[in-house]
Design a protein around this motif. Structure first.
Motif, PDB file in Angstrom:
ATOM      1  N   ILE A   1      -8.941   4.220  -4.190  1.00  0.00           N
ATOM      2  CA  ILE A   1      -9.076   2.776  -4.410  1.00  0.00           C
ATOM      3  C   ILE A   1      -9.438   2.157  -3.074  1.00  0.00           C
ATOM      4  N   GLY A   2     -10.601   1.535  -3.009  1.00  0.00           N
ATOM      5  CA  GLY A   2     -11.057   0.928  -1.774  1.00  0.00           C
ATOM      6  C   GLY A   2     -10.581  -0.510  -1.649  1.00  0.00           C
ATOM      7  N   ILE A   3     -10.032  -0.856  -0.492  1.00  0.00           N
ATOM      8  CA  ILE A   3      -9.561  -2.216  -0.225  1.00  0.00           C
ATOM      9  C   ILE A   3     -10.204  -2.665   1.082  1.00  0.00           C
TER      10      ILE A   3
ATOM     11  N   LEU B   1       0.833  -1.206   0.000  1.00  0.00           N
ATOM     12  CA  LEU B   1       0.000   0.000   0.000  1.00  0.00           C
ATOM     13  C   LEU B   1       0.867   1.256   0.000  1.00  0.00           C
ATOM     14  N   ASP B   2       1.986   1.223   0.714  1.00  0.00           N
ATOM     15  CA  ASP B   2       2.888   2.391   0.713  1.00  0.00           C
ATOM     16  C   ASP B   2       3.444   2.658  -0.678  1.00  0.00           C
ATOM     17  N   ARG B   3       3.799   1.601  -1.401  1.00  0.00           N
ATOM     18  CA  ARG B   3       4.327   1.806  -2.757  1.00  0.00           C
ATOM     19  C   ARG B   3       3.259   2.406  -3.667  1.00  0.00           C
ATOM     20  N   LEU B   4       2.010   2.014  -3.451  1.00  0.00           N
ATOM     21  CA  LEU B   4       0.925   2.598  -4.244  1.00  0.00           C
ATOM     22  C   LEU B   4       0.753   4.083  -3.925  1.00  0.00           C
ATOM     23  N   ARG B   5       0.890   4.424  -2.669  1.00  0.00           N
ATOM     24  CA  ARG B   5       0.750   5.834  -2.295  1.00  0.00           C
ATOM     25  C   ARG B   5       1.888   6.663  -2.881  1.00  0.00           C
ATOM     26  N   HIS B   6       3.096   6.093  -2.914  1.00  0.00           N
ATOM     27  CA  HIS B   6       4.203   6.802  -3.547  1.00  0.00           C
ATOM     28  C   HIS B   6       3.960   6.999  -5.033  1.00  0.00           C
TER      29      HIS B   6
ATOM     30  N   GLY C   1       1.236   7.872  -6.214  1.00  0.00           N
ATOM     31  CA  GLY C   1       0.221   8.899  -6.351  1.00  0.00           C
ATOM     32  C   GLY C   1      -1.187   8.409  -6.178  1.00  0.00           C
ATOM     33  N   ALA C   2      -1.362   7.115  -5.847  1.00  0.00           N
ATOM     34  CA  ALA C   2      -2.708   6.574  -5.688  1.00  0.00           C
ATOM     35  C   ALA C   2      -3.226   6.871  -4.287  1.00  0.00           C
ATOM     36  N   VAL C   3      -4.528   7.051  -4.210  1.00  0.00           N
ATOM     37  CA  VAL C   3      -5.192   7.232  -2.919  1.00  0.00           C
ATOM     38  C   VAL C   3      -5.812   5.887  -2.537  1.00  0.00           C
ATOM     39  N   VAL C   4      -5.304   5.304  -1.459  1.00  0.00           N
ATOM     40  CA  VAL C   4      -5.740   3.971  -1.048  1.00  0.00           C
ATOM     41  C   VAL C   4      -6.486   4.095   0.266  1.00  0.00           C
ATOM     42  N   GLU C   5      -7.655   3.465   0.328  1.00  0.00           N
ATOM     43  CA  GLU C   5      -8.479   3.492   1.525  1.00  0.00           C
ATOM     44  C   GLU C   5      -8.703   2.062   2.005  1.00  0.00           C
ATOM     45  N   PRO C   6      -7.784   1.551   2.850  1.00  0.00           N
ATOM     46  CA  PRO C   6      -7.923   0.165   3.314  1.00  0.00           C
ATOM     47  C   PRO C   6      -8.845   0.044   4.512  1.00  0.00           C
ATOM     48  N   GLU C   7      -9.567  -1.054   4.567  1.00  0.00           N
ATOM     49  CA  GLU C   7     -10.396  -1.405   5.716  1.00  0.00           C
ATOM     50  C   GLU C   7     -10.069  -2.863   6.071  1.00  0.00           C
ATOM     51  N   LEU C   8      -9.327  -3.029   7.154  1.00  0.00           N
ATOM     52  CA  LEU C   8      -8.891  -4.350   7.577  1.00  0.00           C
ATOM     53  C   LEU C   8      -9.603  -4.712   8.864  1.00  0.00           C
ATOM     54  N   SER C   9     -10.179  -5.882   8.901  1.00  0.00           N
ATOM     55  CA  SER C   9     -10.907  -6.318  10.096  1.00  0.00           C
ATOM     56  C   SER C   9     -10.695  -7.817  10.284  1.00  0.00           C
ATOM     57  N   GLY C  10     -10.862  -8.242  11.511  1.00  0.00           N
ATOM     58  CA  GLY C  10     -10.643  -9.644  11.822  1.00  0.00           C
ATOM     59  C   GLY C  10      -9.212  -9.890  12.264  1.00  0.00           C
ATOM     60  N   GLU C  11      -8.916 -11.122  12.600  1.00  0.00           N
ATOM     61  CA  GLU C  11      -7.589 -11.500  13.074  1.00  0.00           C
ATOM     62  C   GLU C  11      -6.729 -11.907  11.875  1.00  0.00           C
ATOM     63  N   LEU C  12      -6.166 -10.916  11.194  1.00  0.00           N
ATOM     64  CA  LEU C  12      -5.354 -11.189  10.005  1.00  0.00           C
ATOM     65  C   LEU C  12      -4.082 -11.943  10.343  1.00  0.00           C
ATOM     66  N   ALA C  13      -3.577 -11.786  11.556  1.00  0.00           N
ATOM     67  CA  ALA C  13      -2.339 -12.475  11.918  1.00  0.00           C
ATOM     68  C   ALA C  13      -2.512 -13.988  11.925  1.00  0.00           C
ATOM     69  N   LYS C  14      -3.740 -14.452  12.087  1.00  0.00           N
ATOM     70  CA  LYS C  14      -3.969 -15.899  12.095  1.00  0.00           C
ATOM     71  C   LYS C  14      -4.073 -16.496  10.694  1.00  0.00           C
ATOM     72  N   VAL C  15      -4.149 -15.648   9.702  1.00  0.00           N
ATOM     73  CA  VAL C  15      -4.194 -16.142   8.316  1.00  0.00           C
ATOM     74  C   VAL C  15      -2.759 -16.441   7.886  1.00  0.00           C
ATOM     75  N   GLN C  16      -2.441 -17.701   7.674  1.00  0.00           N
ATOM     76  CA  GLN C  16      -1.076 -18.126   7.394  1.00  0.00           C
ATOM     77  C   GLN C  16      -1.031 -19.011   6.150  1.00  0.00           C
ATOM     78  N   GLY C  17       0.198 -19.328   5.774  1.00  0.00           N
ATOM     79  CA  GLY C  17       0.427 -20.337   4.737  1.00  0.00           C
ATOM     80  C   GLY C  17      -0.089 -19.947   3.372  1.00  0.00           C
TER      81      GLY C  17
ATOM     82  N   LEU D   1      -5.063  -4.438  -7.250  1.00  0.00           N
ATOM     83  CA  LEU D   1      -4.543  -3.073  -7.189  1.00  0.00           C
ATOM     84  C   LEU D   1      -3.818  -2.690  -8.475  1.00  0.00           C
ATOM     85  N   THR D   2      -3.104  -3.648  -9.071  1.00  0.00           N
ATOM     86  CA  THR D   2      -2.423  -3.369 -10.338  1.00  0.00           C
ATOM     87  C   THR D   2      -3.442  -3.021 -11.421  1.00  0.00           C
ATOM     88  N   ASN D   3      -4.527  -3.785 -11.477  1.00  0.00           N
ATOM     89  CA  ASN D   3      -5.571  -3.486 -12.458  1.00  0.00           C
ATOM     90  C   ASN D   3      -6.203  -2.118 -12.193  1.00  0.00           C
ATOM     91  N   ALA D   4      -6.338  -1.757 -10.906  1.00  0.00           N
ATOM     92  CA  ALA D   4      -6.900  -0.445 -10.585  1.00  0.00           C
ATOM     93  C   ALA D   4      -5.974   0.670 -11.056  1.00  0.00           C
TER      94      ALA D   4
END
Length: 415
Positions: free
Chosen positions: A340-342, A291-296, A298-314, A328-331
């Protein structure tokens, strides 16, 4: 007659006859051992002793085919001299439990090879000598040949005719010897049923690996080139007005290129069949850097992260990162500006990923979609990736001015 014989001698006939005769000569060192039973039974009937010698000889010749390197050598020589397209034996093919006579196919080939070689050499050599000897007394002379208790007398021109017939028969035997070996080589030296299954499994694994590499290249290199192109344009525009922002964009290009080079080095190592290092893994933990590279850029990124993402593995975490990266590349390529909403929602049973961007004509004519030619495989590759994870995939217009990519991945199936 020359034009009739010529086609028979094309291709692998000469090398095939050489292959047959070499096999016959290679069996000669085993002949003294085959003569031992007959020597130990001198009072036995002569016909029985001859059959016994031939049987022992065949057993000794065939037993050499049970050694795996012998089969590899036979396959290589048959490919070269018989011109038969035979694959290399599969490692562990016999160990896989091939039924029936599979393990005896190579011994049978050796016995056939030696038998055909000796019969061809004796019959062809005898006919060739007869073809030369018959007209030996020239026209008007008389020739008589005795063979196995029978005699053949030819005089005058007939001796020449019979000599030519015998030479043609000798050449025909050479051709038949080659044809027989070429016909039997794929059936006895070719892959067995178990080996064909192993070859098919190996090809399937190779195709799956290449398909995975194609996905990695498309996701990683394609995203990096798109982001770097936009970041370079931003840096060029802001170089004089805002040097700090321009330097930040250049640093982002460097980071993106370094990550892409890691992926490329790994892929090249796989393609060259080298021993590559550990494959670079990108997971949801790397999403903030993306997301930081996208902001560099010039893109405006609006992320919404919820849930226990740390448990998503493998596998699930790696696939989720690649899906979001492609979305995001297609956007960036096809979007019309705007935020760009994520949305990433990690639930107990499923992981939901959503990317939404504006569509329509771009406000910047230099950044129109045509500036980024694509292969058209992005969405199809995403759909295939999601299907392999037993997920749900939707991509298409969301209203009149937005495009939505929505993916649901089951947690249990991908764990």
């Amino acid at each position: 007659m020359t034009r009739g014989i010529g086609p028979l001698l094309r291709g692998s006939t000469y090398s095939g006859v050489l292959f047959a005769y070499c096999g016959a000569l290679a069996s000669l060192p085993l002949l003294p051992f085959a003569l031992l039973p007959a020597a130990l039974w001198p009072s036995g009937p002569e016909s029985v002793r001859i059959v016994l010698v031939l049987l022992v000889w065949a057993v000794l010749v065939g037993s050499a085919g049970l050694v795996r390197p012998v089969r590899r050598a036979l396959v290589a020589s048959a490919r070269r001299l018989l011109r038969v397209p035979l694959p290399n034996p599969v490692a562990g093919g016999r160990a896989s439990g091939s039924p029936g006579l599979d393990r005896w196919r190579t011994p049978l080939w050796l016995v056939l090879h030696v038998a055909v070689g000796w019969m061809g050499a004796m019959a062809g050599g005898t006919l060739f000598i007869m073809g030369i000897a018959l007209p030996g007394n020239w026209i008007g002379g008389e020739a008589r040949l005795s063979l196995f208790g029978s005699s053949l007398q030819a005089t005058g021109v007939w001796s020449w005719v019979m000599g030519a017939v015998f030479i043609v028969l000798a050449v025909t035997i050479c051709v038949l010897v080659t044809k027989l070996l070429r016909w039997s080589a794929p059936r006895l030296l070719g892959p067995s049923a178990a080996e064909r299954l192993a070859l098919a499994a190996e090809r399937e694994m190779l195709l799956a690996e290449r398909n995975r590499i194609a996905h990695e290249l498309h996701d990683s290199i394609g995203h990096t080139l798109t982001a770097a192109t936009i970041q370079a344009a931003v840096a060029g525009e802001m170089l004089a007005a805002d040097p700090v922002a321009a330097r930040a964009a250049m640093r982002s290009i460097e980071e993106s290129a370094r990550a892409a080079l890691e992926d490329l080095d790994y892929v090249l190592g796989v393609l060259r069949e080298e021993e590559p290092g550990t494959a670079p893994t990108r997971t949801l933990a790397d999403l903030p850097g993306l997301l930081d590279r996208l902001r560099h850029a010039g893109a405006v990124v609006e992320p919404e992260l919820s849930g226990e993402l740390a448990k998503v593995q493998g596998t699930l975490s790696r696939a989720a990162y690649r899906i979001l990266q492609e979305g995001l590349t297609n956007a960036l390529r096809h979007g019309a500006g705007g935020p760009i909403g994520i949305e990433v929602v990690a639930g107990p049973d499923a992981l939901d990923l959503t990317v939404v961007n504006r569509t329509g004509a771009r406000t910047d004519p230099d950044a129109r979609p045509g500036a980024f030619p694509t292969s058209g495989h992005g969405l199809s590759g995403l759909a295939e990736r999601v299907r392999l994870l037993h997920g749900e995939f939707r991509a298409g217009p969301d209203g009149t001015q937005h495009w939505r990519l929505a993916v649901r991945l089951p947690v249990r199936a991908a764990a």
